[in-house]
Write a protein that holds these residues in place. Structure first.
Motif, PDB file in Angstrom:
ATOM      1  N   LYS A   6       0.823  -1.202   0.000  1.00 45.26           N
ATOM      2  CA  LYS A   6       0.000   0.000   0.000  1.00 45.26           C
ATOM      3  C   LYS A   6       0.867   1.265   0.000  1.00 45.26           C
ATOM      4  O   LYS A   6       0.553   2.244  -0.664  1.00 45.26           O
ATOM      5  N   ASP A   7       1.953   1.225   0.744  1.00 45.31           N
ATOM      6  CA  ASP A   7       2.841   2.378   0.816  1.00 45.31           C
ATOM      7  C   ASP A   7       4.195   1.957   0.243  1.00 45.31           C
ATOM      8  O   ASP A   7       4.824   1.039   0.750  1.00 45.31           O
ATOM      9  N   LYS A   8       4.631   2.623  -0.806  1.00 41.33           N
ATOM     10  CA  LYS A   8       5.862   2.200  -1.476  1.00 41.33           C
ATOM     11  C   LYS A   8       7.062   2.199  -0.540  1.00 41.33           C
ATOM     12  O   LYS A   8       7.912   1.321  -0.615  1.00 41.33           O
ATOM     13  N   SER A   9       7.124   3.177   0.377  1.00 41.85           N
ATOM     14  CA  SER A   9       8.308   3.227   1.226  1.00 41.85           C
ATOM     15  C   SER A   9       8.349   2.004   2.150  1.00 41.85           C
ATOM     16  O   SER A   9       9.428   1.539   2.518  1.00 41.85           O
ATOM     17  N   ILE A  10       7.179   1.476   2.516  1.00 41.65           N
ATOM     18  CA  ILE A  10       7.159   0.274   3.358  1.00 41.65           C
ATOM     19  C   ILE A  10       7.567  -0.951   2.533  1.00 41.65           C
ATOM     20  O   ILE A  10       8.370  -1.782   2.964  1.00 41.65           O
ATOM     21  N   SER A  11       7.032  -1.016   1.324  1.00 40.88           N
ATOM     22  CA  SER A  11       7.395  -2.115   0.445  1.00 40.88           C
ATOM     23  C   SER A  11       8.889  -2.085   0.118  1.00 40.88           C
ATOM     24  O   SER A  11       9.552  -3.131   0.082  1.00 40.88           O
ATOM     25  N   ASP A  12       9.441  -0.895  -0.086  1.00 41.25           N
ATOM     26  CA  ASP A  12      10.882  -0.779  -0.349  1.00 41.25           C
ATOM     27  C   ASP A  12      11.692  -1.249   0.860  1.00 41.25           C
ATOM     28  O   ASP A  12      12.695  -1.942   0.715  1.00 41.25           O
ATOM     29  N   ILE A  40       6.005  -2.938  13.446  1.00 36.80           N
ATOM     30  CA  ILE A  40       6.471  -1.650  12.914  1.00 36.80           C
ATOM     31  C   ILE A  40       5.319  -0.773  12.410  1.00 36.80           C
ATOM     32  O   ILE A  40       5.239   0.402  12.741  1.00 36.80           O
ATOM     33  N   LEU A  41       4.401  -1.368  11.655  1.00 32.19           N
ATOM     34  CA  LEU A  41       3.269  -0.558  11.181  1.00 32.19           C
ATOM     35  C   LEU A  41       2.435  -0.042  12.342  1.00 32.19           C
ATOM     36  O   LEU A  41       1.925   1.074  12.324  1.00 32.19           O
ATOM     37  N   GLY A  42       2.310  -0.860  13.375  1.00 35.43           N
ATOM     38  CA  GLY A  42       1.576  -0.446  14.567  1.00 35.43           C
ATOM     39  C   GLY A  42       2.233   0.795  15.171  1.00 35.43           C
ATOM     40  O   GLY A  42       1.547   1.765  15.521  1.00 35.43           O
ATOM     41  N   TYR A  43       3.541   0.749  15.255  1.00 33.48           N
ATOM     42  CA  TYR A  43       4.289   1.887  15.814  1.00 33.48           C
ATOM     43  C   TYR A  43       4.110   3.140  14.952  1.00 33.48           C
ATOM     44  O   TYR A  43       3.901   4.235  15.469  1.00 33.48           O
ATOM     45  N   LEU A  44       4.162   2.952  13.629  1.00 34.21           N
ATOM     46  CA  LEU A  44       4.005   4.099  12.721  1.00 34.21           C
ATOM     47  C   LEU A  44       2.624   4.724  12.881  1.00 34.21           C
ATOM     48  O   LEU A  44       2.480   5.947  12.949  1.00 34.21           O
ATOM     49  N   ASN A  45       1.610   3.874  12.932  1.00 32.95           N
ATOM     50  CA  ASN A  45       0.241   4.381  13.063  1.00 32.95           C
ATOM     51  C   ASN A  45       0.042   5.108  14.378  1.00 32.95           C
ATOM     52  O   ASN A  45      -0.546   6.191  14.416  1.00 32.95           O
ATOM     53  N   LYS A  46       0.547   4.484  15.448  1.00 39.16           N
ATOM     54  CA  LYS A  46       0.359   5.069  16.773  1.00 39.16           C
ATOM     55  C   LYS A  46       1.004   6.454  16.844  1.00 39.16           C
ATOM     56  O   LYS A  46       0.434   7.380  17.402  1.00 39.16           O
ATOM     57  N   GLU A  84       6.074   8.333   9.363  1.00 32.99           N
ATOM     58  CA  GLU A  84       6.327   7.468   8.220  1.00 32.99           C
ATOM     59  C   GLU A  84       7.589   6.663   8.450  1.00 32.99           C
ATOM     60  O   GLU A  84       8.421   7.027   9.274  1.00 32.99           O
ATOM     61  N   ILE A  85       7.731   5.602   7.664  1.00 38.91           N
ATOM     62  CA  ILE A  85       8.844   4.676   7.902  1.00 38.91           C
ATOM     63  C   ILE A  85      10.190   5.371   7.723  1.00 38.91           C
ATOM     64  O   ILE A  85      11.162   5.038   8.387  1.00 38.91           O
ATOM     65  N   LYS A  86      10.228   6.371   6.856  1.00 37.40           N
ATOM     66  CA  LYS A  86      11.496   7.071   6.649  1.00 37.40           C
ATOM     67  C   LYS A  86      11.895   7.907   7.878  1.00 37.40           C
ATOM     68  O   LYS A  86      13.042   8.297   8.015  1.00 37.40           O
ATOM     69  N   ASP A  87      10.922   8.173   8.751  1.00 43.54           N
ATOM     70  CA  ASP A  87      11.229   8.940   9.968  1.00 43.54           C
ATOM     71  C   ASP A  87      11.793   8.051  11.075  1.00 43.54           C
ATOM     72  O   ASP A  87      12.194   8.545  12.128  1.00 43.54           O
ATOM     73  N   PHE A 144      14.288   5.571  13.177  1.00 47.75           N
ATOM     74  CA  PHE A 144      15.730   5.350  13.316  1.00 47.75           C
ATOM     75  C   PHE A 144      16.078   3.970  12.736  1.00 47.75           C
ATOM     76  O   PHE A 144      17.170   3.738  12.223  1.00 47.75           O
ATOM     77  N   LEU A 145      15.122   3.070  12.814  1.00 46.25           N
ATOM     78  CA  LEU A 145      15.332   1.692  12.361  1.00 46.25           C
ATOM     79  C   LEU A 145      15.587   1.630  10.852  1.00 46.25           C
ATOM     80  O   LEU A 145      14.859   2.218  10.064  1.00 46.25           O
ATOM     81  N   THR A 146      16.612   0.896  10.458  1.00 43.50           N
ATOM     82  CA  THR A 146      16.885   0.672   9.033  1.00 43.50           C
ATOM     83  C   THR A 146      16.647  -0.811   8.736  1.00 43.50           C
ATOM     84  O   THR A 146      16.599  -1.632   9.655  1.00 43.50           O
ATOM     85  N   PRO A 147      16.525  -1.149   7.446  1.00 43.59           N
ATOM     86  CA  PRO A 147      16.373  -2.571   7.096  1.00 43.59           C
ATOM     87  C   PRO A 147      17.505  -3.414   7.703  1.00 43.59           C
ATOM     88  O   PRO A 147      17.268  -4.501   8.215  1.00 43.59           O
ATOM     89  N   LYS A 148      18.723  -2.886   7.695  1.00 40.80           N
ATOM     90  CA  LYS A 148      19.877  -3.621   8.234  1.00 40.80           C
ATOM     91  C   LYS A 148      19.678  -3.939   9.718  1.00 40.80           C
ATOM     92  O   LYS A 148      19.947  -5.050  10.178  1.00 40.80           O
ATOM     93  N   MET A 149      19.169  -2.947  10.488  1.00 48.02           N
ATOM     94  CA  MET A 149      18.970  -3.169  11.922  1.00 48.02           C
ATOM     95  C   MET A 149      17.916  -4.247  12.160  1.00 48.02           C
ATOM     96  O   MET A 149      18.056  -5.076  13.055  1.00 48.02           O
TER      97      MET A 149
END
Ligand code: ADP
Ligand code: MG
Length: 485
Positions: free
Chosen positions: A330-336, A359-365, A369-372, A374-379
């Protein structure tokens, strides 16, 4: 709407945000500046200035045209749409009418609406320049020319949409296409998407494929949010039904209205007889140029995987549920983000679980957005690895993730600081288990008689290890040690 069919046609404007400069001038294509700081003489219509076409903008427009299954032109033309208003100092907008041929005509888009595929015919898509933005106050207005000349795509549908919700589903699909194709951020909060909404109603029993049966169209100008589109359509349907029921519909003229966000109503602006004559003619300062087959082919090859294709891939190749796949794309940045974790070797299912649950729960709460984050895919991959290697339990990993998000520190650092590591060493756990069992011979008896004292033993081991014992290993060892006695 009992007794009526609703016909809706959309004119969706979306700014192309992914070019460096504006569509005909060299000013930056950017929003960040102070008002009226991002302008070149051309944007102000100064005499002697000449437009230069931004190739990248044309490429993106053609890409959109292909995604919408439109026919592409052999030659590119632009036209002048003449009007006098401060938002366009040249006194005309450079745009494309359906004739000669814009970047695309006669296409279609199929999208999901309530889990059913719906197809809308696209009349055309064309490339034009945006106008300056204005704000109106009680006694004065302000104008910002930074937006003047930003590349704008206008998409015109046939009146194939049948409800407000369906219109919004169409717009959401288009937004996703623009984002996935790298054409635009398509963020309506930044004013990048604006719509003109055309609405009419007709007798439910008549054939809606025959334009003779269509009702009188009302155009609602410049609605700038999807919520606004929904509310404006619903209000307009109600207003038109009321006119029908009171016998006044036939007197209603074709007209342009505007959506008033304060009163939640549409307000009359002008009727068809007052329609503006824009006196279109071919823009003489931009020569028509040929679009080669090779160029078109290159553009076609550059179309990336879109949301729907990613969704299919998640379901068929990664075994995700349809629901989870939809949520992720639904959100490209999440899919990326998700795809980046896979590139780092993450297991597709556990990575999807982390995203959709925690993670989505945290974003909604937190409404971020996911780009905001601190967590990266690597972490996230590091964290999943620690669970896989038995260094921390999955319960601990949730705590660690929350700390990562809150304290903005790497998972490894958090694990060290909290002292949370999982004990997966057989001997260490076995020694504790033996001690616990030695202390409670009566409870071993109870266990044999079928009473549940097992959880108590597990609990004692956890207490002794401050929750760090690997739970499944602990359970296995308790079972073995009881059996030995
Ligand atoms: P115009 O000539 O006034 O610009 P068009 O025929 O080009 O009108 O259509 C403009 C938009 O209005 C399109 O999105 C089209 O789908 C929509 N439209 C046309 N007729 C109707 C109608 N009867 N009801 C709802 N929308 C309509
Ligand atoms: Mg236009």
């Amino acid at each position: 709407m009992d007794g009526y069919k609703v016909l809706i046609g959309l004119e969706m404007h979306c700014e192309i945000s992914e070019t460096n400069s504006k569509v005909f001038s060299s000013a930056e294509n950017s929003y960040k500046e102070v008002p009226n700081s991002n302008i070149r003489p051309l944007d102000m219509g100064f005499p002697g200035t000449l437009p230069r076409v931004n190739k990248k903008a044309v490429e993106m427009a053609l890409k959109a045209s292909m995604i919408l299954n439109c026919k592409q032109p052999e030659y590119m033309y632009f036209e002048r749409k003449n009007y006098y208003y401060p938002d366009m100092p040249k006194n005309y907008q450079i745009t494309q009418e359906t004739k000669p041929i814009p970047v695309g005509i006669y296409g279609s888009l199929t999208f999901d609406y309530k889990d059913e595929p719906r197809t809308v015919r696209i009349n055309n898509i064309h490339l034009e320049e945006d106008a300056a933005s204005q704000d109106h106050y009680a006694n004065f207005s302000t104008i910002d020319y930074n937006r003047a000349g930003v590349p704008l795509l206008e998409l015109v549908t046939e009146p194939d949409l049948r409800s407000a919700d369906e219109a919004v589903a169409f717009l959401e699909t288009m937004r996703s296409i623009y984002q996935y194709a790298g054409i635009s951020e398509a963020d309506s909060r930044k004013g990048q998407i604006r719509c003109d909404v055309n609405v009419s109603i007709m007798d439910e029993n008549l054939d809606d494929t025959d334009p003779k049966n269509w009702g009188t169209k009302v155009e609602i100008k410049n609605v700038n949010s999807f919520g606004g589109v929904r509310d404006a359509i619903n209000y307009e349907i109600e207003r038109q039904v009321e006119l029908k029921e009171t016998g006044k519909y036939d007197e209603m003229e074709q007209q342009t209205r505007r959506w008033d966000e304060d009163t939640f109503t549409t307000k009359f602006m002008r009727s068809k007889v007052d329609a503006i004559d824009y006196r279109y003619f071919v823009e003489p300062n931009i020569p028509k140029y040929k679009i080669s087959k090779e160029w078109l082919e290159k553009i076609r090859e550059s179309i990336p995987e879109l949301a729907n294709e990613r969704k299919e891939k998640y379901m068929n190749e990664f075994g995700l549920s349809e629901y989870d796949s939809k949520v992720i794309v639904k959100d490209k940045s999440i899919s990326d983000f998700y795809e980046d974790t896979l590139k780092l070797g993450a297991d597709p299912k556990s990575s999807a679980n982390w995203l959709t649950s925690v993670i989505l729960g945290y974003l909604n709460k937190n409404e971020i957005e996911i780009k905001d984050l601190f967590l990266t895919p690597k972490m996230l991959v590091d964290l999943m690895d620690m669970v896989k290697e038995g260094k921390i339990s999955s319960k601990q990993s949730k705590e660690v993730l929350n700390k990562v998000l809150e304290d903005k520190k790497e998972p490894k650092e958090i694990v060290k600081k909290l002292g949370v590591t999982q004990i997966s060493d057989d001997k260490t756990i076995r020694d504790i288990v033996v001690k616990v069992l030695d202390e409670h011979p009566d409870l071993i008896e109870d266990h044999r008689k079928g009473k549940n004292t097992f959880d108590f033993f597990v609990g004692q081991v956890m207490k002794a290890t401050r929750g760090q014992a690997n739970p499944s290993l602990t359970a296995d060892i308790i079972r073995e040690e009881i059996d030995k006695r």
